[in-house]
Design a protein around this motif. Sequence first.
Motif, short mmCIF file in Angstrom:
data_model
loop_
_atom_site.label_atom_id
_atom_site.label_comp_id
_atom_site.label_asym_id
_atom_site.label_seq_id
_atom_site.Cartn_x
_atom_site.Cartn_y
_atom_site.Cartn_z
N THR A 178 0.85 -1.18 0.00
CA THR A 178 0.00 0.00 0.00
C THR A 178 0.89 1.23 0.00
O THR A 178 1.87 1.29 0.74
CB THR A 178 -0.92 0.03 1.23
N THR A 192 0.67 5.54 0.04
CA THR A 192 -0.18 6.72 0.20
C THR A 192 0.68 7.96 0.12
O THR A 192 1.64 8.13 0.88
CB THR A 192 -0.89 6.69 1.57
N TYR A 193 0.35 8.83 -0.83
CA TYR A 193 1.06 10.10 -0.97
C TYR A 193 0.49 11.11 0.03
O TYR A 193 -0.73 11.20 0.21
CB TYR A 193 0.91 10.65 -2.39
N ARG A 194 1.39 11.87 0.64
CA ARG A 194 0.96 12.87 1.63
C ARG A 194 1.57 14.22 1.27
O ARG A 194 2.77 14.33 1.02
CB ARG A 194 1.41 12.45 3.03
N GLU A 245 -4.00 13.33 1.96
CA GLU A 245 -3.51 12.00 1.63
C GLU A 245 -4.26 11.43 0.43
O GLU A 245 -5.46 11.66 0.29
CB GLU A 245 -3.65 11.04 2.82
N THR A 264 -4.29 7.61 -1.57
CA THR A 264 -3.76 6.25 -1.63
C THR A 264 -3.65 5.82 -3.09
O THR A 264 -4.66 5.74 -3.80
CB THR A 264 -4.65 5.27 -0.86
N LYS A 276 -3.29 -0.11 -3.20
CA LYS A 276 -4.09 -0.66 -2.11
C LYS A 276 -3.88 -2.17 -2.01
O LYS A 276 -4.42 -2.94 -2.83
CB LYS A 276 -5.58 -0.35 -2.34
N THR A 294 6.03 9.63 1.23
CA THR A 294 5.06 8.57 0.96
C THR A 294 4.99 7.58 2.11
O THR A 294 6.01 7.10 2.60
CB THR A 294 5.44 7.81 -0.33
N LYS A 295 3.78 7.27 2.54
CA LYS A 295 3.56 6.25 3.56
C LYS A 295 3.41 4.90 2.87
O LYS A 295 2.56 4.75 1.99
CB LYS A 295 2.32 6.58 4.38
N THR A 296 4.23 3.94 3.25
CA THR A 296 4.17 2.63 2.61
C THR A 296 3.93 1.54 3.64
O THR A 296 4.42 1.63 4.77
CB THR A 296 5.48 2.32 1.85
N GLY A 355 -5.70 1.86 -8.04
CA GLY A 355 -4.69 1.40 -7.10
C GLY A 355 -4.77 -0.06 -6.74
O GLY A 355 -4.01 -0.53 -5.87
#
Length: 300
Positions: free
Chosen positions: A11, A13-15, A20, A22, A25, A62-64, A257
Amino acid sequence: MTALASIRDLTATYRRDGNEATALKSVSLDIKAGERLAIIGESGSGKSTLALAIAGLLPASTKTEGKIDWFLPSTLGAKAPPSVLPDMSGRTEGGLVEHRPQKLFTRSSHPPRGGRDIGFVFQDPSASLDPVMPIGKQIAEVARTHLGLTWPQAYTQAKTLLERVRLPDPDSALRAFPHQLSGGQKQRVAIAAAIAAGPRLLIADEATSALDTIVQAEIVALIRRLVTEDGMTLLFISHDIALAAELAGRIAVFRHGQLVELGMTAQIVGAPAQPYTRALLDADIGLDTKPLLNRAGLHA
Protein backbone atom coordinates in the motif's frame (compact mmCIF):
# COMPACT_ATOMS: atom_id res chain seq x y z
CA MET A 1 10.06 -19.75 -13.51
CA THR A 2 11.44 -18.76 -10.13
CA ALA A 3 10.45 -15.46 -8.56
CA LEU A 4 12.75 -12.46 -8.87
CA ALA A 5 10.60 -10.37 -6.53
CA SER A 6 7.52 -11.07 -4.44
CA ILE A 7 5.26 -8.14 -3.55
CA ARG A 8 2.87 -8.64 -0.67
CA ASP A 9 0.11 -6.33 0.62
CA LEU A 10 1.81 -3.24 -0.79
CA THR A 11 0.00 0.00 0.00
CA ALA A 12 1.36 3.43 -0.91
CA THR A 13 -0.18 6.72 0.20
CA TYR A 14 1.06 10.10 -0.97
CA ARG A 15 0.96 12.87 1.63
CA ARG A 16 1.18 16.60 0.97
CA ASP A 17 -0.06 19.70 2.77
CA GLY A 18 -2.10 17.61 5.19
CA ASN A 19 -3.85 15.69 2.43
CA GLU A 20 -3.51 12.00 1.63
CA ALA A 21 -4.14 10.01 -1.55
CA THR A 22 -3.76 6.25 -1.63
CA ALA A 23 -2.18 5.20 -4.93
CA LEU A 24 -1.76 1.47 -4.20
CA LYS A 25 -4.09 -0.66 -2.11
CA SER A 26 -2.85 -4.01 -0.75
CA VAL A 27 -1.21 -5.14 -3.97
CA SER A 28 0.25 -8.66 -4.05
CA LEU A 29 2.16 -9.79 -7.12
CA ASP A 30 5.11 -12.00 -8.06
CA ILE A 31 7.61 -10.96 -10.73
CA LYS A 32 9.13 -14.08 -12.26
CA ALA A 33 12.77 -14.13 -13.28
CA GLY A 34 13.14 -13.80 -17.05
CA GLU A 35 9.53 -12.94 -17.78
CA ARG A 36 8.01 -9.97 -19.59
CA LEU A 37 5.24 -8.60 -17.39
CA ALA A 38 3.07 -5.66 -18.45
CA ILE A 39 1.26 -3.45 -15.95
CA ILE A 40 -1.64 -1.69 -17.64
CA GLY A 41 -4.39 0.65 -16.58
CA GLU A 42 -5.73 4.15 -17.09
CA SER A 43 -4.04 7.26 -15.70
CA GLY A 44 -4.17 7.27 -11.91
CA SER A 45 -4.50 3.49 -11.65
CA GLY A 46 -1.29 3.18 -9.60
CA LYS A 47 0.88 1.47 -12.19
CA SER A 48 3.70 4.05 -12.12
CA THR A 49 3.59 4.18 -8.32
CA LEU A 50 4.13 0.43 -8.32
CA ALA A 51 7.17 0.83 -10.58
CA LEU A 52 8.63 3.54 -8.36
CA ALA A 53 8.02 1.46 -5.23
CA ILE A 54 9.82 -1.50 -6.76
CA ALA A 55 12.78 0.69 -7.71
CA GLY A 56 12.86 2.45 -4.33
CA LEU A 57 12.14 5.85 -5.89
CA LEU A 58 9.01 6.91 -4.02
CA PRO A 59 9.07 10.38 -2.43
CA ALA A 60 10.22 10.44 1.19
CA SER A 61 6.81 11.68 2.31
CA THR A 62 5.06 8.57 0.96
CA LYS A 63 3.56 6.25 3.56
CA THR A 64 4.17 2.63 2.61
CA GLU A 65 2.96 -0.66 4.04
CA GLY A 66 3.64 -4.22 3.01
CA LYS A 67 6.87 -5.76 1.75
CA ILE A 68 8.86 -6.67 -1.31
CA ASP A 69 10.97 -9.84 -1.04
CA TRP A 70 13.88 -9.96 -3.47
CA PHE A 71 15.70 -13.08 -4.56
CA LEU A 72 19.01 -11.66 -5.73
CA PRO A 73 22.49 -13.15 -5.45
CA SER A 74 25.03 -10.94 -3.73
CA THR A 75 26.89 -8.69 -6.15
CA LEU A 76 29.43 -5.96 -5.66
CA GLY A 77 28.37 -2.52 -6.81
CA ALA A 78 27.65 1.02 -5.83
CA LYS A 79 24.76 3.38 -5.84
CA ALA A 80 23.83 4.72 -9.24
CA PRO A 81 25.19 8.18 -10.05
CA PRO A 82 22.65 11.03 -9.96
CA SER A 83 22.61 11.55 -13.73
CA VAL A 84 21.44 7.97 -14.28
CA LEU A 85 18.63 7.79 -11.76
CA PRO A 86 17.18 11.31 -11.66
CA ASP A 87 14.25 12.31 -9.50
CA MET A 88 11.30 11.40 -11.70
CA SER A 89 8.95 10.11 -9.05
CA GLY A 90 7.09 13.35 -8.72
CA ARG A 91 7.97 16.96 -9.26
CA THR A 92 5.95 19.63 -7.52
CA GLU A 93 5.65 23.39 -7.72
CA GLY A 94 8.11 23.51 -4.83
CA GLY A 95 10.80 21.65 -6.77
CA LEU A 96 12.35 18.23 -6.42
CA VAL A 97 11.12 15.81 -3.81
CA GLU A 98 13.34 14.04 -1.30
CA HIS A 99 13.87 10.29 -1.37
CA ARG A 100 14.70 7.83 1.36
CA PRO A 101 15.82 4.20 1.24
CA GLN A 102 12.65 2.15 1.07
CA LYS A 103 11.84 -0.10 4.01
CA LEU A 104 9.90 -2.46 1.78
CA PHE A 105 12.89 -4.62 0.90
CA THR A 106 13.17 -7.79 2.97
CA ARG A 107 14.47 -11.34 2.66
CA SER A 108 17.34 -10.52 0.32
CA SER A 109 21.09 -10.60 0.68
CA HIS A 110 21.11 -6.93 -0.25
CA PRO A 111 18.52 -4.34 -1.29
CA PRO A 112 18.35 -4.00 -5.09
CA ARG A 113 20.58 -1.23 -6.38
CA GLY A 114 19.32 1.23 -8.92
CA GLY A 115 21.46 1.01 -12.04
CA ARG A 116 23.03 -2.32 -11.03
CA ASP A 117 20.12 -4.63 -10.22
CA ILE A 118 17.34 -2.44 -11.62
CA GLY A 119 17.45 -0.41 -14.83
CA PHE A 120 14.74 2.22 -15.18
CA VAL A 121 13.55 3.86 -18.41
CA PHE A 122 11.32 6.86 -17.74
CA GLN A 123 8.59 8.35 -19.89
CA ASP A 124 10.37 11.60 -20.73
CA PRO A 125 13.97 11.08 -21.90
CA SER A 126 14.60 14.83 -21.91
CA ALA A 127 14.03 14.96 -18.16
CA SER A 128 15.84 11.72 -17.36
CA LEU A 129 19.13 12.74 -18.98
CA ASP A 130 21.55 15.35 -17.67
CA PRO A 131 21.26 18.29 -20.11
CA VAL A 132 24.82 19.56 -19.53
CA MET A 133 26.70 16.26 -19.77
CA PRO A 134 27.61 14.52 -23.05
CA ILE A 135 25.60 11.35 -23.45
CA GLY A 136 28.74 9.25 -23.79
CA LYS A 137 29.83 10.25 -20.31
CA GLN A 138 26.36 9.62 -18.88
CA ILE A 139 26.39 6.03 -20.14
CA ALA A 140 30.08 5.49 -19.31
CA GLU A 141 29.45 6.72 -15.76
CA VAL A 142 27.07 3.83 -15.12
CA ALA A 143 29.51 1.21 -16.38
CA ARG A 144 32.42 2.74 -14.46
CA THR A 145 30.45 3.02 -11.21
CA HIS A 146 28.95 -0.45 -11.19
CA LEU A 147 31.38 -2.57 -13.19
CA GLY A 148 34.65 -1.10 -11.93
CA LEU A 149 35.87 -0.10 -15.39
CA THR A 150 38.42 2.57 -16.16
CA TRP A 151 37.15 5.62 -18.03
CA PRO A 152 38.58 4.42 -21.39
CA GLN A 153 36.97 1.01 -20.85
CA ALA A 154 33.71 2.65 -19.83
CA TYR A 155 33.65 4.82 -22.96
CA THR A 156 34.29 1.74 -25.10
CA GLN A 157 31.34 0.10 -23.36
CA ALA A 158 29.22 3.22 -23.96
CA LYS A 159 29.98 3.11 -27.68
CA THR A 160 29.05 -0.58 -27.81
CA LEU A 161 25.76 0.19 -26.07
CA LEU A 162 24.95 3.00 -28.50
CA GLU A 163 25.57 0.53 -31.33
CA ARG A 164 23.29 -2.00 -29.63
CA VAL A 165 20.44 0.52 -29.37
CA ARG A 166 21.09 1.38 -33.03
CA LEU A 167 21.83 5.04 -32.65
CA PRO A 168 23.26 6.44 -35.91
CA ASP A 169 26.95 7.41 -35.84
CA PRO A 170 27.81 6.27 -32.28
CA ASP A 171 31.18 8.08 -32.35
CA SER A 172 29.50 11.45 -32.84
CA ALA A 173 26.70 10.55 -30.44
CA LEU A 174 29.20 9.98 -27.63
CA ARG A 175 30.08 13.69 -27.76
CA ALA A 176 26.54 14.97 -28.30
CA PHE A 177 24.35 16.61 -25.68
CA PRO A 178 20.73 15.51 -25.15
CA HIS A 179 19.26 18.61 -26.80
CA GLN A 180 21.03 17.70 -30.04
CA LEU A 181 19.08 14.45 -30.38
CA SER A 182 15.49 13.69 -31.35
CA GLY A 183 13.00 12.30 -28.83
CA GLY A 184 13.40 8.77 -30.13
CA GLN A 185 17.20 9.03 -30.09
CA LYS A 186 17.17 10.33 -26.51
CA GLN A 187 15.02 7.38 -25.45
CA ARG A 188 17.53 5.03 -27.05
CA VAL A 189 20.27 6.72 -25.02
CA ALA A 190 18.19 6.35 -21.85
CA ILE A 191 17.75 2.65 -22.60
CA ALA A 192 21.50 2.27 -23.17
CA ALA A 193 22.20 3.88 -19.78
CA ALA A 194 19.57 1.70 -18.10
CA ILE A 195 21.17 -1.55 -19.29
CA ALA A 196 24.82 -0.43 -19.04
CA ALA A 197 25.53 -2.39 -15.85
CA GLY A 198 23.60 -5.51 -16.86
CA PRO A 199 20.57 -5.19 -14.55
CA ARG A 200 18.43 -8.20 -13.78
CA LEU A 201 15.22 -6.16 -13.98
CA LEU A 202 14.42 -3.52 -16.59
CA ILE A 203 11.47 -1.25 -15.78
CA ALA A 204 10.06 0.73 -18.70
CA ASP A 205 7.51 3.23 -17.34
CA GLU A 206 5.44 4.58 -20.24
CA ALA A 207 8.70 4.59 -22.18
CA THR A 208 6.94 4.97 -25.55
CA SER A 209 3.95 7.19 -24.78
CA ALA A 210 5.77 10.46 -25.62
CA LEU A 211 6.84 9.16 -29.04
CA ASP A 212 5.08 9.03 -32.39
CA THR A 213 3.62 5.75 -33.58
CA ILE A 214 6.48 4.68 -35.85
CA VAL A 215 9.20 5.46 -33.29
CA GLN A 216 7.05 3.83 -30.62
CA ALA A 217 7.05 0.55 -32.54
CA GLU A 218 10.82 0.78 -33.02
CA ILE A 219 11.42 1.30 -29.28
CA VAL A 220 9.16 -1.62 -28.38
CA ALA A 221 11.07 -3.85 -30.81
CA LEU A 222 14.36 -2.59 -29.36
CA ILE A 223 13.30 -3.34 -25.78
CA ARG A 224 12.13 -6.82 -26.76
CA ARG A 225 15.44 -7.58 -28.47
CA LEU A 226 17.63 -6.28 -25.64
CA VAL A 227 15.64 -8.11 -22.96
CA THR A 228 15.97 -11.35 -24.91
CA GLU A 229 19.68 -10.91 -25.64
CA ASP A 230 20.61 -10.02 -22.05
CA GLY A 231 18.20 -12.38 -20.30
CA MET A 232 16.61 -9.56 -18.33
CA THR A 233 13.25 -9.52 -16.63
CA LEU A 234 10.98 -6.80 -18.03
CA LEU A 235 8.34 -4.76 -16.23
CA PHE A 236 6.53 -2.79 -18.93
CA ILE A 237 4.22 -0.03 -17.65
CA SER A 238 1.65 1.25 -20.13
CA HIS A 239 -1.90 2.48 -20.59
CA ASP A 240 -1.88 0.90 -24.05
CA ILE A 241 -3.17 -2.68 -23.94
CA ALA A 242 -2.21 -3.17 -27.60
CA LEU A 243 1.47 -2.55 -26.83
CA ALA A 244 1.23 -4.80 -23.79
CA ALA A 245 -0.25 -7.59 -25.89
CA GLU A 246 2.61 -7.33 -28.38
CA LEU A 247 5.39 -7.36 -25.82
CA ALA A 248 4.40 -9.18 -22.63
CA GLY A 249 3.92 -12.80 -21.68
CA ARG A 250 1.72 -11.82 -18.72
CA ILE A 251 -0.49 -8.81 -18.11
CA ALA A 252 -1.55 -7.29 -14.79
CA VAL A 253 -4.50 -4.91 -14.95
CA PHE A 254 -4.72 -2.09 -12.41
CA ARG A 255 -7.60 0.21 -11.52
CA HIS A 256 -7.89 2.72 -8.67
CA GLY A 257 -4.69 1.40 -7.10
CA GLN A 258 -5.82 -2.21 -7.05
CA LEU A 259 -4.79 -5.27 -9.04
CA VAL A 260 -8.04 -6.33 -10.67
CA GLU A 261 -6.84 -9.06 -13.04
CA LEU A 262 -3.66 -11.00 -13.73
CA GLY A 263 -3.01 -13.67 -16.33
CA MET A 264 -1.23 -14.79 -19.46
CA THR A 265 -1.53 -12.37 -22.34
CA ALA A 266 -3.64 -14.73 -24.45
CA GLN A 267 -6.10 -15.19 -21.59
CA ILE A 268 -6.32 -11.48 -20.74
CA VAL A 269 -6.83 -10.48 -24.38
CA GLY A 270 -8.94 -13.44 -25.48
CA ALA A 271 -11.09 -14.17 -22.42
CA PRO A 272 -10.87 -11.39 -19.81
CA ALA A 273 -12.59 -12.16 -16.53
CA GLN A 274 -13.22 -8.59 -15.35
CA PRO A 275 -15.55 -6.02 -16.94
CA TYR A 276 -12.86 -3.33 -16.61
CA THR A 277 -10.40 -5.40 -18.65
CA ARG A 278 -13.06 -5.92 -21.30
CA ALA A 279 -13.64 -2.15 -21.33
CA LEU A 280 -9.94 -1.54 -21.93
CA LEU A 281 -9.98 -3.99 -24.82
CA ASP A 282 -13.10 -2.46 -26.32
CA ALA A 283 -11.56 1.01 -26.06
CA ASP A 284 -8.60 -0.01 -28.18
CA ILE A 285 -9.06 1.06 -31.80
CA GLY A 286 -5.60 0.16 -33.10
CA LEU A 287 -6.10 -1.80 -36.30
CA ASP A 288 -2.51 -3.02 -36.32
CA THR A 289 -2.77 -5.16 -33.17
CA LYS A 290 -3.29 -8.71 -34.28
CA PRO A 291 -4.31 -10.22 -30.90
CA LEU A 292 -7.16 -7.73 -30.51
CA LEU A 293 -8.31 -8.21 -34.10
CA ASN A 294 -8.32 -11.98 -33.57
CA ARG A 295 -10.38 -11.53 -30.41
CA ALA A 296 -13.11 -9.95 -32.50
CA GLY A 297 -12.77 -12.52 -35.25
CA LEU A 298 -11.34 -9.93 -37.63
CA HIS A 299 -8.23 -9.96 -39.76
CA ALA A 300 -6.02 -7.11 -40.92
